[in-house]
Design an enzyme around this catalytic site. Structure first.
Site, PDB file in Angstrom:
ATOM      1  N   GLU A   1       0.969  -1.184   0.296  1.00 30.06           N
ATOM      2  CA  GLU A   1      -0.298   0.187   0.041  1.00 30.06           C
ATOM      3  C   GLU A   1       0.971   1.017  -0.201  1.00 30.06           C
ATOM      4  O   GLU A   1       1.475   1.897   0.548  1.00 30.06           O
ATOM      5  CB  GLU A   1      -0.408   0.015   1.008  1.00 30.06           C
ATOM      6  CG  GLU A   1      -1.619  -1.068   1.339  1.00 30.06           C
ATOM      7  CD  GLU A   1      -3.277  -0.962   0.758  1.00 30.06           C
ATOM      8  OE1 GLU A   1      -3.142  -0.096  -0.112  1.00 30.06           O
ATOM      9  OE2 GLU A   1      -3.930  -1.816   0.267  1.00 30.06           O
TER      10      GLU A   1
ATOM     11  N   CYS B   1      -2.477   9.375   2.432  1.00 31.29           N
ATOM     12  CA  CYS B   1      -2.513   8.568   0.526  1.00 31.29           C
ATOM     13  C   CYS B   1      -3.615   8.643  -0.207  1.00 31.29           C
ATOM     14  O   CYS B   1      -3.499   8.643  -1.039  1.00 31.29           O
ATOM     15  CB  CYS B   1      -1.806   7.068   0.935  1.00 31.29           C
ATOM     16  SG  CYS B   1      -3.607   5.672   1.764  1.00 31.29           S
TER      17      CYS B   1
HETATM   18  P1  NAD Z   1       8.037   5.232   5.382  1.00 32.90           P
HETATM   19  O1  NAD Z   1       8.163   4.096   3.485  1.00 32.90           O
HETATM   20  O2  NAD Z   1       8.413   6.436   5.366  1.00 32.90           O
HETATM   21  O3  NAD Z   1       7.626   4.243   5.985  1.00 32.90           O
HETATM   22  C1  NAD Z   1       6.635   3.511   6.304  1.00 32.90           C
HETATM   23  C2  NAD Z   1       7.058   1.922   7.819  1.00 32.90           C
HETATM   24  O4  NAD Z   1       8.087   1.660   6.631  1.00 32.90           O
HETATM   25  C3  NAD Z   1       7.911   2.649   8.613  1.00 32.90           C
HETATM   26  O5  NAD Z   1       7.888   1.901   9.477  1.00 32.90           O
HETATM   27  C4  NAD Z   1       9.190   2.781   8.466  1.00 32.90           C
HETATM   28  O6  NAD Z   1       9.908   2.409   9.536  1.00 32.90           O
HETATM   29  C5  NAD Z   1       9.021   1.100   7.680  1.00 32.90           C
HETATM   30  N1  NAD Z   1      10.516   0.950   5.975  1.00 32.90           N
HETATM   31  C6  NAD Z   1      11.323   2.425   5.994  1.00 32.90           C
HETATM   32  N2  NAD Z   1      11.961   2.093   5.039  1.00 32.90           N
HETATM   33  C7  NAD Z   1      12.219   0.607   5.241  1.00 32.90           C
HETATM   34  C8  NAD Z   1      13.264  -0.503   4.885  1.00 32.90           C
HETATM   35  N3  NAD Z   1      13.536   0.335   3.880  1.00 32.90           N
HETATM   36  N4  NAD Z   1      12.192  -1.576   4.737  1.00 32.90           N
HETATM   37  C9  NAD Z   1      11.739  -2.691   6.219  1.00 32.90           C
HETATM   38  N5  NAD Z   1      10.752  -1.001   6.431  1.00 32.90           N
HETATM   39  C10 NAD Z   1      10.909   0.113   6.122  1.00 32.90           C
HETATM   40  O7  NAD Z   1       6.316   5.814   4.845  1.00 32.90           O
HETATM   41  P2  NAD Z   1       5.478   6.582   6.203  1.00 32.90           P
HETATM   42  O8  NAD Z   1       6.516   7.764   6.119  1.00 32.90           O
HETATM   43  O9  NAD Z   1       5.911   6.389   6.922  1.00 32.90           O
HETATM   44  O10 NAD Z   1       4.022   6.614   5.506  1.00 32.90           O
HETATM   45  C11 NAD Z   1       3.660   7.645   4.690  1.00 32.90           C
HETATM   46  C12 NAD Z   1       3.750   6.985   3.112  1.00 32.90           C
HETATM   47  O11 NAD Z   1       2.953   6.028   3.257  1.00 32.90           O
HETATM   48  C13 NAD Z   1       2.739   8.221   2.051  1.00 32.90           C
HETATM   49  O12 NAD Z   1       3.833   7.928   1.347  1.00 32.90           O
HETATM   50  C14 NAD Z   1       1.708   7.245   1.552  1.00 32.90           C
HETATM   51  O13 NAD Z   1       1.382   7.799   0.718  1.00 32.90           O
HETATM   52  C15 NAD Z   1       1.733   6.038   2.297  1.00 32.90           C
HETATM   53  N6  NAD Z   1       0.015   5.561   3.077  1.00 32.90           N
HETATM   54  C16 NAD Z   1      -0.234   4.472   1.876  1.00 32.90           C
HETATM   55  C17 NAD Z   1      -1.383   4.178   2.411  1.00 32.90           C
HETATM   56  C18 NAD Z   1      -2.059   3.221   2.269  1.00 32.90           C
HETATM   57  O14 NAD Z   1      -2.839   2.638   2.052  1.00 32.90           O
HETATM   58  N7  NAD Z   1      -1.515   3.488   0.323  1.00 32.90           N
HETATM   59  C19 NAD Z   1      -1.773   4.184   3.893  1.00 32.90           C
HETATM   60  C20 NAD Z   1      -1.071   5.289   4.721  1.00 32.90           C
HETATM   61  C21 NAD Z   1       0.039   5.421   3.675  1.00 32.90           C
END
Ligand code: NAD
Length: 516
Positions: A257, A291
């Site tokens: 997602e 998102c």
């Molecule tokens: P992010 O990618 O920085 O982090 C998300 C999660 O992934 C965190 O728990 C982080 O610690 C972990 N993470 C980051 N890099 C990783 C890696 N290389 N390996 C494993 N885990 C890792 O995102 P964010 O800033 O927390 O969230 C915002 C983003 O999420 C926006 O782009 C938003 O659009 C998206 N989002 C999507 C949905 C959906 O349902 N499509 C819902 C909410 C947010």
């Protein structure tokens, strides 16, 4: 549409927004987003803790599955009671860790309870054993499909909807018979920890079926490498690629997602007051950090100016802050503020006008007030990329065909909104996106029965609804012999020419059917 977006496909996937993947031991420190003051410190889980969590989850996953739908429902109900009773405290914790208003935080609790009610009412219907037909000549067989859990699901969550987003996934994975290890975002780990604690109180006979594992991106990687059977990742496109790369090595199935750049289409026959009210909220709620936040509105020329005026008037009433009257909270990810500013500046350089706000709406390093841009060229960054801030780009189009073409040409395909009195459903049908609200904004996310997810850079797989339950199970197809066939097709014990006779019979039947 010509897009100027830069792809991050070939960037280094070992570095993340929150830092260094090589340092799994870094402490997690949360802050009160209203003040910036430290809230709490958590030790970050490394590979050993991730392996232990997955092992203990796995040791109880079998018992959880063996309970059957009824046994799981009793325990999911007990967990739902715990969450409902702790709802107000959870909302205040979300408010502190994430910064959104307490009222918006309550909506997350409400959403999670809605998903729990959905799975309680539907898990057995969707996942229970169902008989399928047998082909002609196979009347001696009975066949059915039952859905089996993957085992242990690793859920990696974002901070922007810290309870509702990973929580809904956790709920579906549990209801499908899996154990779950949840790695909440390092910005909002407390909410995940509280969910796990509520589980332990509610389900003392299988306390490790849901666990929270706190840490940064490195902990997320450790969880994947600990051998989970499925990964459900929610976050940025860039992190999603890194997660997909890690899962590719072990062929671990994934739900991704990712981001979005959702659009609203406003047709000439739209109710402009309704459209303006919903688009303004859809773009600015949660300070645009969703998102499925509406980021761009493609508005038909005939109603463009009137619509823009109405949106501007509404957006001017929206103030960022942490007091009771503030309608939107802070931007907790400090690194996003320069991105928001860059997108706004890029649009202005390309000829857009800011009718509300502008590039300098950030007050301090925490709050960003709304910006509404008009006459935005369709290829400006603010129209093609995820801005993830309280910014709406309004793009003038000649007709809804042009608007549909812009939406379908984009790299993302998550949510959308269509405003038209008479043609909303027809326009919606032409959009290559995962979700659409007609004459409303983001409403699809409030119905637990509707599947949620996207295409392209927005990821793949689905949460919520029947599809969300199917996502966390795989089909086990069974056929069982109940009698003796006239002719065996599965032994060497058959007369020469048996298959030739069967093929001739089927050919004759097909030709006769099509001739009539
Ligand atoms: P992010 O990618 O920085 O982090 C998300 C999660 O992934 C965190 O728990 C982080 O610690 C972990 N993470 C980051 N890099 C990783 C890696 N290389 N390996 C494993 N885990 C890792 O995102 P964010 O800033 O927390 O969230 C915002 C983003 O999420 C926006 O782009 C938003 O659009 C998206 N989002 C999507 C949905 C959906 O349902 N499509 C819902 C909410 C947010």
């Amino acid at each position: 549409m010509t897009s100027t977006r830069t792809t991050d496909a070939d960037q280094d996937l070992t570095a993340t927004r929150d830092g260094d993947l090589a340092d799994p031991t870094r402490e997690v420190v949360t802050v009160d987003q209203a003040t910036g003051r430290e809230l709490r410190r958590y030790p970050a889980a490394g590979p050993a803790q991730a392996a232990a969590a997955v092992a203990s989850a796995r040791s109880q996953a079998g018992g959880w599955w063996e309970l059957g739908f009824a046994g799981r429902a009793v325990r999911l109900r007990a967990w739902r009671r715990e969450i409902a009773a702790a709802g107000e405290d959870m909302a205040r914790l979300i408010h502190a860790e994430n910064g959104k208003s307490v009222e918006d935080a309550r909506a997350e609790v409400l959403g999670l309870l809605g998903h729990l009610s959905f799975v309680l009412g539907n898990a057995e219907r969707v996942l229970g054993r169902h008989e399928v037909t047998t082909p002609p000549g196979a009347g001696h067989q009975r066949a059915w499909v039952e859905r089996l859990p993957y085992g242990v699901v690793g859920v990696i969550g974002p901070w922007n909807f810290p309870l509702a987003t990973p929580g809904a996934i956790v709920v579906h994975a549990l209801a499908a018979g899996n154990a779950v290890v949840l790695k909440p975002s390092q910005l909002t780990p407390g909410v995940g920890v509280v969910l796990g604690e509520a589980w332990r109180r509610a389900v003392p006979d299988l306390p490790d079926v849901l666990q929270a594992l706190v840490g940064h991106a490195a902990t997320g990687q450790a969880l994947i490498h600990a051998g989970v059977d499925k990964v459900a990742f929610t976050g940025s496109v860039r992190s999603g690629r890194a997660v997909a790369a890690a899962c590719a090595i072990t062929l671990t199935p994934m739900l991704l997602e990712l981001g979005g750049n959702d659009a609203a289409i406003v047709a000439a026959d739209a109710d402009l007051d309704e459209a303006a009210a919903h688009v303004t909220w859809g773009a600015l709620q949660n300070a645009g950090q969703g998102c499925i936040s509406l980021e761009v509105a493609y508005v038909v020329d005939a109603v463009h100016d009137a619509f823009a005026q109405k949106v501007a008037a509404l957006a001017r009433t929206v103030r960022a802050g942490s007091d009771e009257q503030a309608l939107i909270g802070p931007v907790p990810l400090a690194s996003q503020i320069p991105v928001i500013r860059h997108h706004v500046e890029d649009a202005l350089l390309r000829g857009a006008t800011a009718v509300v706000g502008g590039p300098h709406t950030a007050s301090g390093d925490r709050y960003v007030h709304p910006t509404v841009l008009v006459d935005v060229p369709a290829d400006a960054l603010v129209a093609t990329e995820e801005t993830f801030g309280p910014v709406l780009a309004i793009v003038r189009v000649s007709d809804t065909d042009e608007a549909v073409a812009h939406v379908n040409a984009g790299p993302y395909g998550l949510g959308s909104a269509v405003f038209s009195r008479d043609h909303g459903d027809v326009i919606a049908r032409r959009l290559r996106v995962g979700m659409t609200s007609v004459n409303d904004a983001l409403a699809f996310s409030q119905n637990p029965a509707l599947p949620f997810g996207g295409r392209g850079d927005s990821g793949y797989g689905r949460k919520h609804g029947d599809e969300g339950l199917l996502e966390f199970s795989y089909p086990h197809a069974v056929t069982s012999r109940t009698g003796t066939p006239a002719t065996s097709t599965t032994t060497f014990d058959r007369a020469p020419g048996t298959v030739a006779t069967a093929l001739a019979a089927v050919t004759d039947r097909i030709l006769a059917e099509d001739a009539s």
